[in-house]
Scaffold this active site. Structure first.
Site, mmCIF file in Angstrom:
data_model
loop_
_atom_site.group_PDB
_atom_site.id
_atom_site.type_symbol
_atom_site.label_atom_id
_atom_site.label_comp_id
_atom_site.label_asym_id
_atom_site.label_seq_id
_atom_site.Cartn_x
_atom_site.Cartn_y
_atom_site.Cartn_z
ATOM 1 N N GLU A 1 0.821 -1.211 0.000
ATOM 2 C CA GLU A 1 0.000 0.000 0.000
ATOM 3 C C GLU A 1 0.858 1.265 0.000
ATOM 4 O O GLU A 1 0.500 2.259 -0.646
ATOM 5 C CB GLU A 1 -0.944 -0.042 1.193
ATOM 6 C CG GLU A 1 -1.984 -1.159 1.032
ATOM 7 C CD GLU A 1 -2.945 -1.268 2.188
ATOM 8 O OE1 GLU A 1 -4.160 -1.240 1.936
ATOM 9 O OE2 GLU A 1 -2.479 -1.386 3.338
ATOM 10 N N GLU B 1 -4.543 -9.337 4.331
ATOM 11 C CA GLU B 1 -5.390 -8.921 5.446
ATOM 12 C C GLU B 1 -6.555 -9.875 5.695
ATOM 13 O O GLU B 1 -6.897 -10.143 6.855
ATOM 14 C CB GLU B 1 -5.925 -7.502 5.204
ATOM 15 C CG GLU B 1 -4.944 -6.391 5.559
ATOM 16 C CD GLU B 1 -3.971 -6.083 4.432
ATOM 17 O OE1 GLU B 1 -3.236 -5.094 4.540
ATOM 18 O OE2 GLU B 1 -3.937 -6.852 3.429
#
Length: 274
Positions: free
Chosen positions: A128, A148
Site C-alpha cells: 500500500e 489482510e
C-alpha cells in the site's frame, strides 16, 4: 551521484524511520530489520514526519522510501497495531502528510514525488505504501502478498482502491480475496512496480531515478504530478481544466526563463524552484 546504500542507526525495539539528505533528495529508511521491518505506531508517526518534512522543505525535491535489512516489510506488527484498529484510530497524527496519500479528512496530501525501492518480502502495508507513491523499483526476487483477509481484517491503506486502478477489478480481487503470494514478475505485469533489477541494485536504481527527477524544474514536476493524479481521481475534464492557468503560472516562473536560456545556450538547466 553517491549511490552507496545508507548506513542505518541502531533502532529501538519498536523500530524507527531513518532519514538522510543527499542533494535535493530525502532518503527515508524503514529500520526494524530484526522484525522484518514490521510496522509499529512510532514507525508510522515518524514516517508521516518524514513525508511532511519532504513537502515542507524547499530544498528537498524528491523522496526515496527504502528499507534496511533483507526485506522491505513483513507488514503490520498486529499486536502493536490491533488496539488502534479496534478503537478506529489512526497512528498518524492529524495535520501531517498521510503516507498512503488517498485524501483522508484531517490529513495533508503529498505534493512532491516519491520513489520506492522494495526487496525481499513486501506484504500488506508495504504494497500500500508503494502504490501510494509514484514510481517503484523492485528486486527480482521480491515477494508480495495483500493478506489482510487471512487475519480477519480489510486492507485500508489503499490497496482496495489502487490495485483495481492499476490492474483491473479481476486482478485486484484475485490477490485481495485469496491473500496469495505473488512474485516480482506478476507485480510488474499488473503495473504495481515499474522496474525490476537485481536485489543489490534496488537502492541505487531508486536513487538514480530520484536524482533524475530532482534535476528537473521543481514547480513543473509538482504541477505535472498533481495533474496526473487529478485525471485519475476526478477524470480527464478536471485535469484539462487546469491546463491554461497552470501553464500560465509556470511559464512566468524563473525556472521557465532558465529553461529557455539553457536551451539557447545548449547547456544543462540550473533550476531553483522559483
Amino acid at each position: 551521484m553517491n549511490t552507496t546504500d545508507p548506513t542505518p542507526n541502531t533502532p529501538p525495539a519498536e523500530g524507527c524511520i531513518d532519514t538522510e539528505v543527499r542533494g535535493h533528495v530525502l532518503l527515508i529508511g524503514i529500520n526494524r530489520p530484526a522484525k522484518r521491518n514490521g510496522w509499529t505506531v512510532p514507525m508510522f508517526r515518524q514516517l508521516a514526519e518524514a513525508y511532511t518534512r519532504l513537502d515542507d522543505d524547499p530544498d528537498l525535491r524528491v523522496g526515496v522510501l527504502h528499507a534496511f535489512g533483507d526485506h522491505f516489510t513483513a507488514g503490520l506488527d498486529l499486536p502493536a497495531i490491533a488496539p488502534y484498529m479496534q478503537r478506529g484510530e489512526k497512528a498518524v497524527p492529524f495535520g501531517m502528510v498521510e503516507p498512503h496519500d488517498f485524501g483522508l479528512p484531517g490529513y495533508r496530501r503529498r505534493t512532491k514525488p516519491m520513489v520506492v525501492g522494495v526487496k525481499g518480502i513486501c506484504f500488506t502495508v508495504g504494497i500500500e505504501l508503494m502504490l501510494g507513491a509514484d514510481i517503484v523499483v523492485a528486486g527480482e526476487d521480491c515477494r508480495f502478498s495483500q493478506l489482510e483477509v487471512q487475519r480477519g481484517i480489510m486492507a485500508t491503506g489503499g490497496a482496495t482502491l489502487r490495485m483495481a486502478e492499476r490492474a483491473g477489478v479481476g486482478n485486484a480481487m484475485l490477490h485481495l480475496l485469496t491473500a496469495d503470494e505473488f512474485g516480482a514478475a506478476e507485480a510488474l505485469r499488473l503495473n504495481f512496480v515499474q522496474k525490476l533489477v537485481p536485489n543489490a541494485e534496488v537502492f541505487a536504481e531508486a536513487l538514480r531515478i530520484a536524482e533524475r527527477i530532482a534535476a528537473q524544474a521543481p514547480m513543473a514536476v509538482v504541477a505535472t504530478r498533481l495533474n496526473v493524479l487529478k485525471a485519475v481521481e476526478h477524470g480527464p475534464a478536471a485535469a484539462v481544466g487546469d491546463f491554461i492557468e497552470t501553464q500560465k503560472r509556470l511559464a512566468n516562473s524563473e525556472d521557465a526563463a532558465e529553461g529557455v536560456r539553457s536551451f539557447v545556450e545548449k547547456r544543462p538547466a540550473r533550476f531553483t524552484g522559483r
